[in-house]
Motif scaffolding. Structure first.
Motif, mmCIF file in Angstrom:
data_model
loop_
_atom_site.group_PDB
_atom_site.id
_atom_site.type_symbol
_atom_site.label_atom_id
_atom_site.label_comp_id
_atom_site.label_asym_id
_atom_site.label_seq_id
_atom_site.Cartn_x
_atom_site.Cartn_y
_atom_site.Cartn_z
ATOM 1 N N CYS A 110 0.829 -1.192 0.000
ATOM 2 C CA CYS A 110 0.000 0.000 0.000
ATOM 3 C C CYS A 110 0.873 1.255 0.000
ATOM 4 N N THR A 111 0.535 2.241 0.805
ATOM 5 C CA THR A 111 1.272 3.506 0.830
ATOM 6 C C THR A 111 2.605 3.397 1.553
ATOM 7 N N GLY A 112 2.951 2.220 2.029
ATOM 8 C CA GLY A 112 4.303 1.989 2.534
ATOM 9 C C GLY A 112 5.341 2.286 1.463
ATOM 10 N N ALA A 113 4.912 2.267 0.192
ATOM 11 C CA ALA A 113 5.816 2.621 -0.907
ATOM 12 C C ALA A 113 6.369 4.035 -0.755
ATOM 13 N N MET A 114 5.630 4.905 -0.083
ATOM 14 C CA MET A 114 6.110 6.271 0.101
ATOM 15 C C MET A 114 7.315 6.319 1.042
ATOM 16 N N VAL A 115 7.417 5.359 1.957
ATOM 17 C CA VAL A 115 8.610 5.258 2.811
ATOM 18 C C VAL A 115 9.804 4.847 1.956
ATOM 19 N N LEU A 116 9.593 3.875 1.054
ATOM 20 C CA LEU A 116 10.663 3.451 0.156
ATOM 21 C C LEU A 116 11.074 4.582 -0.775
ATOM 22 N N ALA A 117 10.088 5.371 -1.233
ATOM 23 C CA ALA A 117 10.391 6.509 -2.093
ATOM 24 C C ALA A 117 11.250 7.532 -1.354
ATOM 25 N N GLU A 118 10.870 7.828 -0.114
ATOM 26 C CA GLU A 118 11.638 8.787 0.696
ATOM 27 C C GLU A 118 13.051 8.275 0.955
ATOM 28 N N PRO A 126 10.052 -0.066 -11.734
ATOM 29 C CA PRO A 126 8.605 -0.196 -11.812
ATOM 30 C C PRO A 126 8.070 -0.436 -10.401
ATOM 31 N N VAL A 127 6.995 0.249 -10.022
ATOM 32 C CA VAL A 127 6.457 0.152 -8.668
ATOM 33 C C VAL A 127 4.937 0.271 -8.694
ATOM 34 N N THR A 128 4.324 -0.029 -7.559
ATOM 35 C CA THR A 128 2.898 0.182 -7.395
ATOM 36 C C THR A 128 2.607 0.598 -5.963
ATOM 37 N N THR A 129 1.393 1.073 -5.741
ATOM 38 C CA THR A 129 0.949 1.489 -4.413
ATOM 39 C C THR A 129 -0.576 1.543 -4.426
ATOM 40 N N GLU A 142 10.211 5.725 -11.648
ATOM 41 C CA GLU A 142 10.265 5.704 -13.110
ATOM 42 C C GLU A 142 8.922 5.327 -13.720
ATOM 43 N N THR A 143 8.355 4.224 -13.241
ATOM 44 C CA THR A 143 7.128 3.699 -13.824
ATOM 45 C C THR A 143 6.207 3.183 -12.735
ATOM 46 N N VAL A 144 5.071 3.835 -12.536
ATOM 47 C CA VAL A 144 4.055 3.346 -11.611
ATOM 48 C C VAL A 144 3.068 2.533 -12.433
ATOM 49 N N VAL A 145 2.916 1.259 -12.064
ATOM 50 C CA VAL A 145 2.057 0.357 -12.838
ATOM 51 C C VAL A 145 0.837 -0.044 -12.019
ATOM 52 N N GLY A 146 -0.230 -0.364 -12.721
ATOM 53 C CA GLY A 146 -1.463 -0.781 -12.058
ATOM 54 C C GLY A 146 -1.470 -2.275 -11.816
ATOM 55 N N ALA A 147 -0.581 -2.739 -10.954
ATOM 56 C CA ALA A 147 -0.476 -4.167 -10.663
ATOM 57 C C ALA A 147 -0.658 -4.405 -9.175
ATOM 58 N N ASP A 151 7.630 -7.015 -8.642
ATOM 59 C CA ASP A 151 8.875 -7.601 -8.129
ATOM 60 C C ASP A 151 10.028 -7.089 -8.971
ATOM 61 N N ASP A 152 10.834 -6.210 -8.401
ATOM 62 C CA ASP A 152 12.018 -5.705 -9.092
ATOM 63 C C ASP A 152 13.283 -6.229 -8.422
ATOM 64 N N GLY A 153 13.226 -7.484 -8.020
ATOM 65 C CA GLY A 153 14.388 -8.139 -7.437
ATOM 66 C C GLY A 153 14.558 -7.869 -5.962
ATOM 67 N N ASP A 154 15.338 -6.844 -5.620
ATOM 68 C CA ASP A 154 15.590 -6.536 -4.213
ATOM 69 C C ASP A 154 14.648 -5.468 -3.661
ATOM 70 N N VAL A 155 13.711 -5.006 -4.487
ATOM 71 C CA VAL A 155 12.659 -4.092 -4.038
ATOM 72 C C VAL A 155 11.337 -4.579 -4.625
ATOM 73 N N LEU A 156 10.372 -4.841 -3.750
ATOM 74 C CA LEU A 156 9.044 -5.283 -4.183
ATOM 75 C C LEU A 156 8.014 -4.325 -3.627
ATOM 76 N N THR A 157 6.969 -4.067 -4.404
ATOM 77 C CA THR A 157 5.886 -3.213 -3.935
ATOM 78 C C THR A 157 4.556 -3.895 -4.230
ATOM 79 N N ALA A 158 3.567 -3.594 -3.403
ATOM 80 C CA ALA A 158 2.227 -4.150 -3.595
ATOM 81 C C ALA A 158 1.213 -3.016 -3.535
ATOM 82 N N GLY A 159 0.084 -3.235 -4.175
ATOM 83 C CA GLY A 159 -0.993 -2.253 -4.175
ATOM 84 C C GLY A 159 -1.645 -2.144 -2.809
ATOM 85 N N GLY A 160 -2.864 -1.697 -2.794
ATOM 86 C CA GLY A 160 -3.537 -1.388 -1.543
ATOM 87 C C GLY A 160 -3.976 -2.589 -0.724
ATOM 88 N N VAL A 161 -3.775 -2.509 0.544
ATOM 89 C CA VAL A 161 -4.325 -3.318 1.629
ATOM 90 C C VAL A 161 -4.235 -4.824 1.366
#
Length: 198
Positions: A110-118, A126-129, A142-147, A151-161
């Motif tokens: 979710c919005t934990g991606a903003m901590v990674l961004a900071e 490629p990321v999502t939130t 670089e690229t926010v995707v609707g997924a 999985d970008d290897g050593d950094v993974l992001t997931a959408g909401g909740v």
């Protein structure tokens, strides 16, 4: 001795399901045979952490040097507590960045991606939130995707909740194989949605 250690970092205002959903998936993975230990941690010693819907959680200890560090979301659109407060404070993003530099794989829900961004971890990736933070995240990535899961290897992001459940199931599959992930998915009566983007 376990093959993989995972820590889910908690802070006041985190979204319950962002953290507890992945925690349950990973714990079930260990019960299904994954050589995995999962801990709930905080940046500094704390007796209880209060989540966004009022759940109070007693953490296992403070953040260490796990193989995987997961940052939940919650509170990005509010003024009191949550992700916005920890981003403005700066200490958690610094701690996440330090662990990444030391070789820790970092994930967000979710919005934990903003901590990674900071922390400066999302540039060129490629990321999502969660949908409420898409515009804010586009300023850092670089690229926010609707997924559901990226999985970008050593950094993974997931959408909401609830996407955090899919993220944790994907981590089980990636690290321990499809048999373990499928066993947990079946036990939890959860059907993953969408493909993992990477």
């Amino acid at each position: 001795m376990v093959d993989l250690t995972a820590e889910i970092v908690l802070f006041d205002g985190f979204d319950e399901l962002d953290a507890i959903g992945p925690y349950e998936v990973l714990q079930n993975g260990a019960q299904a045979g994954a050589s995995l230990e999962t801990r709930l941690v905080t940046l500094e010693q704390s007796g209880l952490v209060t989540a966004s819907h009022g759940l109070r959680v007693e953490p296992d200890g403070t953040i260490g040097r796990p193989d995987l560090l997961l940052v939940p979301g919650g509170g990005w659109t509010t003024e009191d507590g949550g992700v916005r407060a920890v981003v403005e404070d700066g200490r958690l993003p610094r701690a996440v960045g330090e662990r990444y530099t030391a070789g820790v794989t970092v994930a967000s829900v979710c919005t934990g991606a903003m901590v990674l961004a900071e922390a400066g971890l999302l540039e060129g990736r490629p990321v999502t939130t969660h949908q409420v933070a898409i515009d804010d995240l586009e300023a850092h990535a670089e690229t926010v995707v609707g997924a559901r899961v990226v999985d970008d290897g050593d950094v993974l992001t997931a959408g909401g909740v609830t996407a955090g459940i899919d993220l944790a199931l994907w981590l089980l599959e990636r690290e321990f194989g499809a048999r373990i992930a499928t066993a947990v998915e079946t036990e939890m009566e959860h059907e993953r949605r969408g493909e993992v983007v990477g």
